[in-house]
Design an enzyme around this catalytic site. Structure first.
Site, mmCIF file in Angstrom:
data_model
loop_
_atom_site.group_PDB
_atom_site.id
_atom_site.type_symbol
_atom_site.label_atom_id
_atom_site.label_comp_id
_atom_site.label_asym_id
_atom_site.label_seq_id
_atom_site.Cartn_x
_atom_site.Cartn_y
_atom_site.Cartn_z
ATOM 1 N N PHE A 69 -30.891 26.294 49.055
ATOM 2 C CA PHE A 69 -29.643 25.777 49.632
ATOM 3 C C PHE A 69 -29.864 24.890 50.847
ATOM 4 O O PHE A 69 -28.981 24.128 51.224
ATOM 5 C CB PHE A 69 -28.688 26.929 50.001
ATOM 6 C CG PHE A 69 -29.335 28.066 50.732
ATOM 7 C CD1 PHE A 69 -29.578 28.007 52.090
ATOM 8 C CD2 PHE A 69 -29.703 29.209 50.032
ATOM 9 C CE1 PHE A 69 -30.172 29.063 52.755
ATOM 10 C CE2 PHE A 69 -30.294 30.281 50.689
ATOM 11 C CZ PHE A 69 -30.530 30.204 52.059
ATOM 12 N N GLY B 170 -29.417 20.734 50.863
ATOM 13 C CA GLY B 170 -28.070 20.173 50.793
ATOM 14 C C GLY B 170 -27.106 20.721 51.832
ATOM 15 O O GLY B 170 -25.970 20.281 51.919
ATOM 16 N N HIS B 171 -27.550 21.698 52.624
ATOM 17 C CA HIS B 171 -26.652 22.351 53.598
ATOM 18 C C HIS B 171 -27.379 22.565 54.914
ATOM 19 O O HIS B 171 -27.843 23.668 55.195
ATOM 20 C CB HIS B 171 -26.169 23.688 53.039
ATOM 21 C CG HIS B 171 -25.002 24.267 53.768
ATOM 22 N ND1 HIS B 171 -25.137 25.087 54.863
ATOM 23 C CD2 HIS B 171 -23.667 24.153 53.551
ATOM 24 C CE1 HIS B 171 -23.934 25.468 55.277
ATOM 25 N NE2 HIS B 171 -23.029 24.913 54.495
ATOM 26 N N PHE B 172 -27.542 21.637 55.689
ATOM 27 C CA PHE B 172 -27.113 20.242 55.656
ATOM 28 C C PHE B 172 -28.358 19.380 55.766
ATOM 29 O O PHE B 172 -29.286 19.765 56.483
ATOM 30 C CB PHE B 172 -26.179 19.951 56.826
ATOM 31 C CG PHE B 172 -24.917 20.768 56.803
ATOM 32 C CD1 PHE B 172 -23.853 20.390 56.005
ATOM 33 C CD2 PHE B 172 -24.813 21.921 57.560
ATOM 34 C CE1 PHE B 172 -22.674 21.142 56.001
ATOM 35 C CE2 PHE B 172 -23.646 22.675 57.545
ATOM 36 C CZ PHE B 172 -22.575 22.299 56.765
ATOM 37 N N VAL C 104 -28.857 24.908 57.486
ATOM 38 C CA VAL C 104 -28.135 26.096 57.939
ATOM 39 C C VAL C 104 -27.806 26.937 56.703
ATOM 40 O O VAL C 104 -27.347 26.397 55.691
ATOM 41 C CB VAL C 104 -26.819 25.701 58.649
ATOM 42 C CG1 VAL C 104 -26.010 26.923 59.035
ATOM 43 C CG2 VAL C 104 -27.105 24.842 59.875
#
Length: 144
Positions: free
Chosen positions: A48, A51-53, A58
């Site tokens: 994750f 893409g986050h971020f 995070v």
């Protein structure tokens, strides 16, 4: 009552979750049917983070909620009365996020049950990093 521990292989015998959605690495304290304390070590390679971020990784808050739910599921599904069943997250209340979880952090995840009646359990959970509160709240679980 003796406090139990579970490694990843033992957790995967209890929970149906697998990579990339198994969000607990170890259970370091377990009182079946009552409470569990788990560890999730966040690697820069978590799926994750890109893409986050981008440029500022995070852990998503919803995944922190899921991590608390998985630790709680370990607690309830280790009770002899509930072994072999599935636990479902049925609701959340009063969830608060106090700080971010980022690559390199080690999450200390605690979930305990405050009531169980029939197939419904009520509990509370929290995540800490180095004694600092990250998030916490109340949960409703359903047993299938």
């Amino acid at each position: 009552m003796k406090k139990l521990e579970l490694n990843t292989e033992e957790i995967m015998k209890i929970l149906p979750h697998r990579y990339p959605f198994l969000l607990v690495d170890r259970i370091i304290e377990l009182l079946p049917g009552e409470r569990a304390v788990g560890i999730k070590n966040l690697s820069v390679n978590e799926p994750f983070f890109p893409g986050h971020f981008p440029g500022h990784p995070v852990m998503p808050g919803v995944l922190m909620i899921e991590a608390m739910a998985q630790v709680g599921a370990c607690a309830i599904l280790c009770d002899e009365k509930y072994q072999g069943r599935l636990g479902y997250l049925a609701g959340v209340d009063r969830i608060r996020f106090k700080r971010m979880a980022v690559p390199g952090d080690s999450l200390l995840i605690t979930t305990e049950f405050t009531a169980i009646k029939g197939n419904i359990g009520k509990g509370k959970g929290q995540i800490k990093i180095n004694e600092e509160m990250v998030c916490g709240g109340e949960f409703l679980f359903a047993l299938g």
